[in-house]
Design a protein around this motif. Structure first.
Motif, PDB file in Angstrom:
ATOM      1  N   ALA A 178       0.835  -1.198   0.000  1.00 14.74           N
ATOM      2  CA  ALA A 178       0.000   0.000   0.000  1.00 14.74           C
ATOM      3  C   ALA A 178       0.875   1.256   0.000  1.00 14.74           C
ATOM      4  N   PHE A 179       0.380   2.308  -0.616  1.00 14.14           N
ATOM      5  CA  PHE A 179       1.104   3.574  -0.651  1.00 14.14           C
ATOM      6  C   PHE A 179       0.102   4.708  -0.729  1.00 14.14           C
ATOM      7  N   ILE A 180       0.581   5.939  -0.578  1.00 13.15           N
ATOM      8  CA  ILE A 180      -0.289   7.117  -0.620  1.00 13.15           C
ATOM      9  C   ILE A 180      -0.123   7.820  -1.959  1.00 13.15           C
ATOM     10  N   SER A 181      -1.267   8.163  -2.565  1.00 12.82           N
ATOM     11  CA  SER A 181      -1.247   8.856  -3.855  1.00 12.82           C
ATOM     12  C   SER A 181      -2.243  10.017  -3.826  1.00 12.82           C
ATOM     13  N   ASN A 182      -1.890  11.097  -4.521  1.00 14.47           N
ATOM     14  CA  ASN A 182      -2.798  12.248  -4.653  1.00 14.47           C
ATOM     15  C   ASN A 182      -3.777  12.078  -5.807  1.00 14.47           C
ATOM     16  N   ASN A 183      -3.594  11.037  -6.602  1.00 17.07           N
ATOM     17  CA  ASN A 183      -4.362  10.869  -7.825  1.00 17.07           C
ATOM     18  C   ASN A 183      -5.193   9.594  -7.750  1.00 17.07           C
ATOM     19  N   LEU A 184      -6.508   9.734  -7.545  1.00 16.90           N
ATOM     20  CA  LEU A 184      -7.367   8.553  -7.468  1.00 16.90           C
ATOM     21  C   LEU A 184      -7.392   7.784  -8.776  1.00 16.90           C
TER      22      LEU A 184
END
Length: 227
Positions: free
Chosen positions: A213-219
């Protein structure tokens, strides 16, 4: 069980098993302590900012309501009620203030009262939805900040999930609040808070995501492609 005018409902998960049909001493003792307490603790839900409602109309099954959560608190001996901070103060017998996904900003005079409550050791449960108002001032009071973006899981298809912003998380077995929980939690468009350095708060995680899992600003970054 009833003690004077106070009562609490406790369920036995083994009630269908005759050998384990009776409540144990470990279950009864804390129940008696709560019922015999001289003061009743209140769980107050902040209102006035479009929060999720704790009141459901007859037959209403709206998943956004918190009526089931409120009913569960009542079975544990807590008195549940709404709280308006613009026309009153926080009662002395308040056990916890629940801030349930406000849709507009909490106002400065309300934040001042919440800040005083926190500094006196008061407890707050803050529930936040992706569409909720950010509440940066409240986050600062609690010593946290929200990381921009959403938690994404690139292997979502292997778990038969519809989108990478859907993922399973596991309870943190090292945290006293969640160490007895064993079920995974399905989350959608989850954000990740983090402690602010130098805030003076100690922080810990209740839920942990699975790698990678990671964090992204772009859904749309991992949007499934047609074809």
């Amino acid at each position: 069980m009833q003690y004077g005018e106070r009562h609490e409902i406790i369920s036995n998960p083994h009630s269908d098993n005759e050998a384990n049909a009776y409540l144990t001493e470990a279950q009864i003792t804390p129940l008696l302590q709560r019922l015999s307490s001289s003061s009743t603790q209140h769980a107050l839900f902040l209102t006035g900012h479009g929060e999720r409602s704790i009141i459901a109309a007859e037959g209403e099954q709206n998943p956004l309501l918190l009526s089931f959560f409120a009913d569960d608190l009542k079975t544990k001996g807590l008195q549940v009620a709404p709280l308006s901070l613009l026309d009153g103060n926080i009662p002395a017998n308040t056990g916890v203030i629940i801030i349930a996904a406000p849709q507009s900003a909490i106002l400065p005079p309300e934040l001042k009262k919440l800040g005083a409550w926190i500094n006196q050791g008061g407890q707050i449960l803050w529930l936040q939805d992706p569409q909720s108002a950010p509440q940066p001032e409240l986050a600062q009071l609690l010593g946290v900040e929200w990381r921009p973006g959403y938690v994404m899981y690139p292997k979502f298809e292997e778990q038969e999930l519809p989108h990478p912003s859907y993922l399973y998380a596991r309870p943190n077995s090292q945290n006293s609040l969640t160490q007895k929980l064993s079920s995974n939690v399905l989350m959608a468009q989850a954000s990740s808070p983090q402690a602010i350095d130098g805030s003076g708060w100690q922080s810990d995680s209740l839920l942990l995501s699975y790698a990678p899992a990671f964090i992204s600003n772009n859904l749309a970054q991992l949007e499934p492609q047609a074809g």
